[in-house]
Design an enzyme around this catalytic site. Structure first.
Site, mmCIF file in Angstrom:
data_model
loop_
_atom_site.group_PDB
_atom_site.id
_atom_site.type_symbol
_atom_site.label_atom_id
_atom_site.label_comp_id
_atom_site.label_asym_id
_atom_site.label_seq_id
_atom_site.Cartn_x
_atom_site.Cartn_y
_atom_site.Cartn_z
ATOM 1 N N LYS A 110 3.770 8.314 -11.982
ATOM 2 C CA LYS A 110 4.636 8.816 -10.910
ATOM 3 C C LYS A 110 5.319 10.109 -11.336
ATOM 4 O O LYS A 110 5.487 11.025 -10.531
ATOM 5 C CB LYS A 110 5.657 7.745 -10.500
ATOM 6 N N LYS A 189 -9.084 5.711 -6.556
ATOM 7 C CA LYS A 189 -8.398 4.496 -6.097
ATOM 8 C C LYS A 189 -7.662 4.785 -4.775
ATOM 9 O O LYS A 189 -6.976 5.804 -4.668
ATOM 10 C CB LYS A 189 -7.380 4.071 -7.163
ATOM 11 N N LYS A 192 -1.505 5.197 -1.141
ATOM 12 C CA LYS A 192 -0.651 6.008 -0.255
ATOM 13 C C LYS A 192 -0.379 7.365 -0.881
ATOM 14 O O LYS A 192 -0.298 8.369 -0.203
ATOM 15 C CB LYS A 192 0.711 5.328 -0.083
HETATM 16 P P1 ADP Z 1 -0.121 2.159 -3.179
HETATM 17 O O1 ADP Z 1 -0.905 2.454 -4.435
HETATM 18 O O2 ADP Z 1 -0.843 2.602 -1.962
HETATM 19 O O3 ADP Z 1 1.308 2.672 -3.237
HETATM 20 P P2 ADP Z 1 1.108 -0.407 -3.617
HETATM 21 O O4 ADP Z 1 1.441 -0.016 -5.006
HETATM 22 O O5 ADP Z 1 2.225 -0.540 -2.632
HETATM 23 O O6 ADP Z 1 -0.016 0.569 -3.058
HETATM 24 O O7 ADP Z 1 0.303 -1.767 -3.678
HETATM 25 C C1 ADP Z 1 0.608 -2.993 -3.047
HETATM 26 C C2 ADP Z 1 -0.407 -4.027 -3.537
HETATM 27 O O8 ADP Z 1 -1.729 -3.620 -3.175
HETATM 28 C C3 ADP Z 1 -0.428 -4.214 -5.059
HETATM 29 O O9 ADP Z 1 -0.686 -5.579 -5.383
HETATM 30 C C4 ADP Z 1 -1.574 -3.340 -5.491
HETATM 31 O O10 ADP Z 1 -2.136 -3.754 -6.713
HETATM 32 C C5 ADP Z 1 -2.543 -3.516 -4.333
HETATM 33 N N1 ADP Z 1 -3.379 -2.312 -4.190
HETATM 34 C C6 ADP Z 1 -2.967 -1.084 -3.795
HETATM 35 N N2 ADP Z 1 -3.984 -0.213 -3.762
HETATM 36 C C7 ADP Z 1 -5.087 -0.901 -4.172
HETATM 37 C C8 ADP Z 1 -6.461 -0.546 -4.341
HETATM 38 N N3 ADP Z 1 -6.903 0.673 -4.086
HETATM 39 N N4 ADP Z 1 -7.308 -1.507 -4.777
HETATM 40 C C9 ADP Z 1 -6.875 -2.776 -5.025
HETATM 41 N N5 ADP Z 1 -5.587 -3.175 -4.865
HETATM 42 C C10 ADP Z 1 -4.704 -2.256 -4.445
#
Ligand code: ADP
Ligand code: TRP
Length: 324
Positions: A110, A189, A192
């Site tokens: 981050k 990956k 957001k």
């Molecule tokens: P982002 O990376 O979009 O900010 P979050 O960190 O809010 O997503 O993730 C919320 C949940 O979704 C977590 O358990 C995270 O591991 C899962 N997750 C997010 N993106 C992925 C992805 N591309 N593949 C698998 N799991 C994901």
């Protein structure tokens, strides 16, 4: 088995959240004692707009409900409805070595992406450990990127129990290999933060546009293609049944297929699979009071569990309050 997980209301939910986290979480609630929450305190580390926080918080709750979570079976709540969690975060902070937090890749990531390193961002895994430990769950279903945070929780749990006695249960991360990292439209990956998502509840037109603009290589239509190297296939195989998956693998390998065809099918599968949930989501949007009532009830049930744990925690640490 007791299961717990949280999703930050930090932006629009996408297919990575769905396959990596929400779908497995919802499947688990039929068999297990599940606690799922909207991690709004965590989202404060990166989201500073109050209106957006309100909107995304509702979105996370409505997503769980429209994707099939039964709020009678599982406890669905907002992190901030259990204030004891921030008290526990402080207590855990006092036994968490700085080095443990300095090693967290999510913090380093981050910072590299330009977020200012506020204290909340650094202490994020301690709050997450409090979120988890306060409910004494055995399993924490998450995507791969959260594995390290659950391991930090295990470290903190071990230290706390070693110092104060057997207060907390050791939680295990539950990660499904096949959906550990769902790729985004650019092949990285899906996240957001990378602007490469396909939104679960986005407008149909926008979803189609996103899928049709997915990045692919420039192999000509007539040539054979490797499905393992194609991010369209990576998403297609998550929606398709086993037969259809094999058919697409054959079509990729034998050549004569353009990526556009696979994208079109991916869009169809998206709509077939998520259409009913998208409709329920629309209905819930018109009934925010119903969602609020479910969250309030979940908050009360979750808080009762957290309060019982905190009595043991305070007793173990010798912290006396007039409440107990
Ligand atoms: P982002 O990376 O979009 O900010 P979050 O960190 O809010 O997503 O993730 C919320 C949940 O979704 C977590 O358990 C995270 O591991 C899962 N997750 C997010 N993106 C992925 C992805 N591309 N593949 C698998 N799991 C994901
Ligand atoms: N850090 C998690 C994420 O970004 C969200 C989260 C907060 C969480 N507290 C949790 C996940 C407790 C599992 C358990 O996705």
């Amino acid at each position: 088995m007791r299961i717990l997980s949280g999703i930050q209301p930090s932006g629009r939910l996408h297919l990575g959240n769905y396959f990596g986290a929400m779908k497995p979480q919802i499947e688990l609630h039929h068999e297990h004692d599940c606690f799922y929450f909207v991690a709004n305190y965590h989202a404060l580390t990166s989201l500073t707009d109050g209106d957006a926080m309100r909107e995304y918080s509702l979105e996370v709750a409505m997503a769980f409900l429209s994707l099939g979570l039964d709020p009678q079976k599982a406890i669905l709540f907002r992190q901030s409805d259990v204030p004891e969690v921030t008290e526990l975060a402080w207590i855990l902070s006092c036994i968490t070595p700085m080095g443990l937090l300095e090693r967290c890749v999510s913090f380093k990531d981050k910072i590299e992406r330009g977020l200012s390193p506020n204290h909340g961002l650094f202490a994020y895994p301690v709050l997450q450990a409090a979120d988890i430990l306060i409910y004494r769950p055995h399993g924490v279903p998450v995507g791969q990127d959260q594995k390290q945070h659950v391991e930090v929780t295990q470290d903190i749990q071990g230290k706390f129990n070693h110092r104060y006695g057997e207060v907390f249960v050791r939680p295990e991360p539950l990660i499904r290999e096949e959906v550990a990292v769902v790729p985004g439209v650019d092949g990285q990956k899906m996240s957001k933060s990378y602007d490469n998502t396909i939104e679960l509840f986005g407008k149909e037109k926008q979803v189609r546009k996103r899928i049709m603009s997915m990045v692919t290589d420039s192999t000509p239509v007539e040539d054979p293609k490797d499905p393992a190297k194609c991010n369209v296939f990576a998403l297609l195989k998550l929606f398709a049944d086993a037969d259809e998956r094999c058919q697409w693998e054959d079509r990729y390998r034998s050549g004569g297929m353009g990526y556009g065809e696979a994208k079109k099918r991916l869009f169809e599968l998206f709509m077939e699979h998520l259409g009913p949930a998208r409709q329920r989501y629309e209905q819930l949007t018109a009934n925010p009071d119903e969602v609020e009532a479910i969250l309030a009830d979940g908050g009360r049930r979750a808080r009762a569990v957290a309060q019982a744990t905190m009595e043991d925690v305070r007793k173990a640490c010798g912290i006396i309050t007039a409440r107990t």
